[in-house]
Design a protein around this motif. Structure first.
Motif, PDB file in Angstrom:
ATOM      1  N   ALA A   1       0.838  -1.211   0.000  1.00 31.18           N
ATOM      2  CA  ALA A   1       0.000   0.000   0.000  1.00 31.18           C
ATOM      3  C   ALA A   1       0.866   1.252   0.000  1.00 31.18           C
ATOM      4  N   TYR A   2       1.970   1.207   0.773  1.00 36.51           N
ATOM      5  CA  TYR A   2       2.915   2.336   0.791  1.00 36.51           C
ATOM      6  C   TYR A   2       3.482   2.593  -0.608  1.00 36.51           C
ATOM      7  N   SER A   3       3.915   1.528  -1.274  1.00 37.54           N
ATOM      8  CA  SER A   3       4.488   1.686  -2.616  1.00 37.54           C
ATOM      9  C   SER A   3       3.454   2.211  -3.597  1.00 37.54           C
ATOM     10  N   LEU A   4       2.240   1.745  -3.467  1.00 37.14           N
ATOM     11  CA  LEU A   4       1.184   2.256  -4.337  1.00 37.14           C
ATOM     12  C   LEU A   4       0.953   3.744  -4.087  1.00 37.14           C
ATOM     13  N   GLY A   5       0.964   4.157  -2.818  1.00 34.69           N
ATOM     14  CA  GLY A   5       0.818   5.577  -2.495  1.00 34.69           C
ATOM     15  C   GLY A   5       1.958   6.411  -3.052  1.00 34.69           C
ATOM     16  N   VAL A   6       3.181   5.877  -2.966  1.00 36.64           N
ATOM     17  CA  VAL A   6       4.332   6.602  -3.513  1.00 36.64           C
ATOM     18  C   VAL A   6       4.205   6.731  -5.029  1.00 36.64           C
ATOM     19  N   SER A   7       3.698   5.690  -5.684  1.00 36.16           N
ATOM     20  CA  SER A   7       3.535   5.782  -7.138  1.00 36.16           C
ATOM     21  C   SER A   7       2.468   6.820  -7.493  1.00 36.16           C
ATOM     22  N   VAL A   8       1.434   6.959  -6.667  1.00 35.78           N
ATOM     23  CA  VAL A   8       0.432   8.005  -6.913  1.00 35.78           C
ATOM     24  C   VAL A   8       1.072   9.384  -6.751  1.00 35.78           C
ATOM     25  N   ILE A   9       1.950   9.517  -5.761  1.00 35.62           N
ATOM     26  CA  ILE A   9       2.653  10.803  -5.589  1.00 35.62           C
ATOM     27  C   ILE A   9       3.469  11.133  -6.837  1.00 35.62           C
ATOM     28  N   TRP A  10       4.144  10.124  -7.395  1.00 33.60           N
ATOM     29  CA  TRP A  10       4.922  10.375  -8.620  1.00 33.60           C
ATOM     30  C   TRP A  10       4.013  10.815  -9.758  1.00 33.60           C
ATOM     31  N   VAL A  11       2.824  10.234  -9.849  1.00 33.77           N
ATOM     32  CA  VAL A  11       1.874  10.667 -10.887  1.00 33.77           C
ATOM     33  C   VAL A  11       1.487  12.123 -10.647  1.00 33.77           C
ATOM     34  N   LEU A  12       1.213  12.482  -9.397  1.00 35.73           N
ATOM     35  CA  LEU A  12       0.834  13.860  -9.083  1.00 35.73           C
ATOM     36  C   LEU A  12       1.988  14.833  -9.331  1.00 35.73           C
ATOM     37  N   LEU A  13       3.216  14.337  -9.239  1.00 40.13           N
ATOM     38  CA  LEU A  13       4.386  15.181  -9.519  1.00 40.13           C
ATOM     39  C   LEU A  13       4.747  15.171 -11.002  1.00 40.13           C
ATOM     40  N   GLN A  14       3.858  14.598 -11.818  1.00 38.43           N
ATOM     41  CA  GLN A  14       3.996  14.574 -13.273  1.00 38.43           C
ATOM     42  C   GLN A  14       5.215  13.791 -13.736  1.00 38.43           C
ATOM     43  N   ALA A  15       5.475  12.670 -13.075  1.00 34.61           N
ATOM     44  CA  ALA A  15       6.551  11.759 -13.475  1.00 34.61           C
ATOM     45  C   ALA A  15       5.956  10.351 -13.628  1.00 34.61           C
ATOM     46  N   PRO A  16       5.177  10.133 -14.690  1.00 30.94           N
ATOM     47  CA  PRO A  16       4.475   8.848 -14.822  1.00 30.94           C
ATOM     48  C   PRO A  16       5.404   7.658 -15.006  1.00 30.94           C
ATOM     49  N   ASP A  17       6.571   7.872 -15.592  1.00 33.76           N
ATOM     50  CA  ASP A  17       7.504   6.760 -15.782  1.00 33.76           C
ATOM     51  C   ASP A  17       8.041   6.257 -14.447  1.00 33.76           C
ATOM     52  N   VAL A  18       8.350   7.172 -13.558  1.00 38.57           N
ATOM     53  CA  VAL A  18       8.820   6.785 -12.230  1.00 38.57           C
ATOM     54  C   VAL A  18       7.674   6.124 -11.456  1.00 38.57           C
ATOM     55  N   ALA A  19       6.457   6.624 -11.650  1.00 34.42           N
ATOM     56  CA  ALA A  19       5.288   6.036 -10.992  1.00 34.42           C
ATOM     57  C   ALA A  19       5.078   4.596 -11.443  1.00 34.42           C
ATOM     58  N   LEU A  20       5.222   4.351 -12.748  1.00 32.65           N
ATOM     59  CA  LEU A  20       5.064   2.984 -13.251  1.00 32.65           C
ATOM     60  C   LEU A  20       6.139   2.060 -12.685  1.00 32.65           C
ATOM     61  N   THR A  21       7.359   2.560 -12.607  1.00 31.25           N
ATOM     62  CA  THR A  21       8.438   1.749 -12.047  1.00 31.25           C
ATOM     63  C   THR A  21       8.167   1.432 -10.584  1.00 31.25           C
ATOM     64  N   GLU A  22       7.756   2.439  -9.811  1.00 33.25           N
ATOM     65  CA  GLU A  22       7.465   2.229  -8.397  1.00 33.25           C
ATOM     66  C   GLU A  22       6.319   1.246  -8.223  1.00 33.25           C
ATOM     67  N   ALA A  23       5.281   1.375  -9.042  1.00 35.57           N
ATOM     68  CA  ALA A  23       4.141   0.461  -8.937  1.00 35.57           C
ATOM     69  C   ALA A  23       4.546  -0.957  -9.322  1.00 35.57           C
ATOM     70  N   ALA A  24       5.333  -1.091 -10.383  1.00 31.25           N
ATOM     71  CA  ALA A  24       5.714  -2.429 -10.851  1.00 31.25           C
ATOM     72  C   ALA A  24       6.688  -3.104  -9.902  1.00 31.25           C
ATOM     73  N   VAL A  25       7.695  -2.370  -9.455  1.00 36.45           N
ATOM     74  CA  VAL A  25       8.730  -2.974  -8.605  1.00 36.45           C
ATOM     75  C   VAL A  25       8.301  -2.969  -7.142  1.00 36.45           C
ATOM     76  N   GLY A  26       7.879  -1.814  -6.625  1.00 38.23           N
ATOM     77  CA  GLY A  26       7.557  -1.704  -5.204  1.00 38.23           C
ATOM     78  C   GLY A  26       6.287  -2.423  -4.816  1.00 38.23           C
ATOM     79  N   ALA A  27       5.207  -2.130  -5.517  1.00 38.01           N
ATOM     80  CA  ALA A  27       3.923  -2.739  -5.152  1.00 38.01           C
ATOM     81  C   ALA A  27       3.740  -4.106  -5.791  1.00 38.01           C
ATOM     82  N   GLY A  28       4.365  -4.349  -6.931  1.00 36.11           N
ATOM     83  CA  GLY A  28       4.162  -5.613  -7.625  1.00 36.11           C
ATOM     84  C   GLY A  28       5.203  -6.658  -7.328  1.00 36.11           C
ATOM     85  N   ALA A  29       6.376  -6.497  -7.901  1.00 35.33           N
ATOM     86  CA  ALA A  29       7.411  -7.540  -7.805  1.00 35.33           C
ATOM     87  C   ALA A  29       7.868  -7.766  -6.367  1.00 35.33           C
TER      88      ALA A  29
END
Length: 178
Positions: free
Chosen positions: A35-63
């Motif tokens: 849940a923390y990693s998913l929240g961090v990826s949402v923050i990256w989306v809000l900071l207009q860095a979707p590529d970093v958000a996808l990486t955080e979601a895939a690695v942090g929340a997923g893998a």
């Protein structure tokens, strides 16, 4: 100034980080970390860095979640273990003071997208900022740098993460727990 959405997500991230640190139950801590990693990826989306958000979601929340779940599936939990960690006042005070010191620097940061923000003006930065849009066709400079200019580096990082995950699974498959 933080928007209400950003403030809400930031509070969510801080709470999930605290819950992750305090839980003694490994499964609950893994879920809180996801849940923390998913929240961090949402923050990256809000900071207009979707590529970093996808990486955080895939690695942090997923893998990471999958690897940690596989790991606890192969281990044994001690019976009668506490659910929540005891908090010691000294380290909590030091961590809180550090968080306040870091938080005190946040107002000094420039606004997102501020054209007057200080940017290093060396030749590489100037070239990337001037040519990234026309050379790559991507509308985000960070994405252009990660995907186009540093594509092989990013690919190498993906290979390293995949190899580490595969090695972990191979090792866990060989371990025998009573």
């Amino acid at each position: 100034m933080l928007s209400p959405l950003m403030a809400t997500v930031l509070v969510f991230v801080i709470l999930t980080a605290l819950v992750t640190a305090l839980l003694r139950d490994v499964l609950a801590a893994i879920i809180a970390f996801a849940a923390y990693s998913l929240g961090v990826s949402v923050i990256w989306v809000l900071l207009q860095a979707p590529d970093v958000a996808l990486t955080e979601a895939a690695v942090g929340a997923g893998a990471m979640t999958i690897l940690l779940l596989v790991t606890i599936a192969k281990t044994v939990r001690a019976p009668g273990d506490r659910l929540v960690e005891r908090v010691k006042l000294g380290p909590l005070t030091v961590a809180g003071a550090f968080a306040l010191a870091i938080g005190a620097t946040v107002p000094a940061l420039p606004r997102i997208g501020d054209p007057n923000a200080a940017v290093p003006a060396d030749a590489v930065t100037t070239t990337y900022l001037a040519d990234a849009y026309s050379a790559t066709g991507v509308e985000n400079v960070v994405t252009a740098v990660l995907a186009a200019y540093r594509g092989f580096d990013t690919f190498g990082e993906v290979v390293v993460v995949f190899a580490a995950g595969t090695a972990l699974l191979v090792v866990l498959k060989r371990e025998v727990f009573a």
